[in-house]
Write an enzyme that holds these catalytic residues in place. Structure first.
Site, mmCIF file in Angstrom:
data_model
loop_
_atom_site.group_PDB
_atom_site.id
_atom_site.type_symbol
_atom_site.label_atom_id
_atom_site.label_comp_id
_atom_site.label_asym_id
_atom_site.label_seq_id
_atom_site.Cartn_x
_atom_site.Cartn_y
_atom_site.Cartn_z
ATOM 1 C CB SER A 143 59.611 -2.697 33.491
ATOM 2 O OG SER A 143 59.051 -1.882 34.503
ATOM 3 C CE1 TYR A 154 57.502 0.109 29.365
ATOM 4 C CE2 TYR A 154 57.009 -0.404 31.663
ATOM 5 C CZ TYR A 154 57.929 -0.073 30.670
ATOM 6 O OH TYR A 154 59.255 0.073 30.994
ATOM 7 C CE LYS A 158 59.940 -2.743 28.794
ATOM 8 N NZ LYS A 158 61.115 -2.706 27.916
#
Ligand SMILES: NC(=O)c1ccc[n+]([C@@H]2O[C@H](COP(=O)([O-])OP(=O)(O)OC[C@H]3O[C@@H](n4cnc5c(N)ncnc54)[C@H](OP(=O)(O)O)[C@@H]3O)[C@@H](O)[C@H]2O)c1
Length: 233
Positions: A143, A154, A158
């Site tokens: 991302s 998150y 990534k």
């Protein structure tokens, strides 16, 4: 159009969103597809969309939030009629939106299990076979998320995907097993939300670029799906 006839691809999280687009895009190029979702009934729309491409399909299910679910996915994918030549580690979850100071260990564990530990286990399961057969393409979904402290879990998951992909690529240096990581762009999906600037369809054809690499192509590098809008479909 470059073709992937007779190859088999596993696309995790292909019941909806970006994974579904990738499954359809691969099939358009002749690739057989192993579709994955948490439940078989989640895969109906993807399978219906695959019919027109006349490729072979196979279903694998598994809840990636537990090692047992990951093992189930791997076992079912290995039961496909062909070996996994192309692997898209696409399934992932967003973390809870909360202050960077109040995130608890359970949330780090939940997101890392799905976004990182499952991805690593799936690479470990399929990369050695690619080495034996002298061909493989692994594409791990990353991302471009940046400067979002409330979504740090998150974004750090990534970052781990990026680093793992680079190191796995180094393991395969000089071999025809190419490992890259792909940012699809911020897109309108269940994960991306309705305010995302891009339509999910815009992930094609760029998302296919790291799967279509020639032998001795780039490995261990970042791809941005939105950078390839003008590519032939
Ligand atoms: N959308 C964006 O803007 C964006 C931006 C950057 C990166 N990405 C990345 O792109 C990838 C796909 O995202 P998306 O937006 O398409 O997500 P999505 O629409 O929420 O779809 C998620 C997919 O992953 C599967 N999945 C979710 N949790 C799972 C679990 N616990 N176990 C097994 N499978 C699970 C889902 O299967 P079920 O249908 O069975 O639940 C579904 O197929 C992710 O890696 C994401 O981080 C997305």
């Amino acid at each position: 159009m470059k073709r992937l006839d007779n190859k088999w691809a596993l696309v995790t999280g292909s019941s909806r969103g970006i994974g579904q687009q990738i499954a359809w895009g691969l099939a358009e190029r002749g690739c057989n597809v192993i579709v994955h979702g948490r439940e078989a009934q989640h895969l109906e729309a993807t399978l219906a969309g695959l019919k027109k491409f006349n490729v072979k399909t196979h279903i694998a299910t598994g809840e990636l939030s537990s090692p047992a679910g990951v093992a189930q996915l791997i076992e079912q994918a290995k039961a496909a009629p062909g070996p996994v030549d192309i692997l898209y580690n696409n399934a992932a979850v967003m973390s809870k939106y909360e202050s960077i100071f109040s995130i608890n260990q359970a949330e780090w564990d939940r997101v890392f299990q799905i976004n990182v530990w499952a991805l690593i286990a799936i690479c470990q399961a399929f990369a050695p076979g690619m080495r034996e057969r002298g061909y493989g393409r692994i594409i791990n979904l990353t991302s471009g998320i940046a400067d979002q402290p409330n979504l740090v879990v998150y974004s750090v998951s990534k970052a781990a995907v990026d680093k793992y992909s680079r190191d796995l690529a180094a393991e395969f240096k000089g071999e025809n097993v190419l490992i890259n990581f792909l940012d699809p762009g911020w897109l309108q999906t269940d994960l991306g939300g309705p305010n995302a600037p891009g339509k999910v369809e815009s992930v094609l054809p760029g998302a296919l670029v790291p799967a279509l690499l020639d032998n001795d192509g780039p490995t261990g590098r970042f791809y941005g799906a939105q950078e390839y809008k003008d590519l032939e479909r």
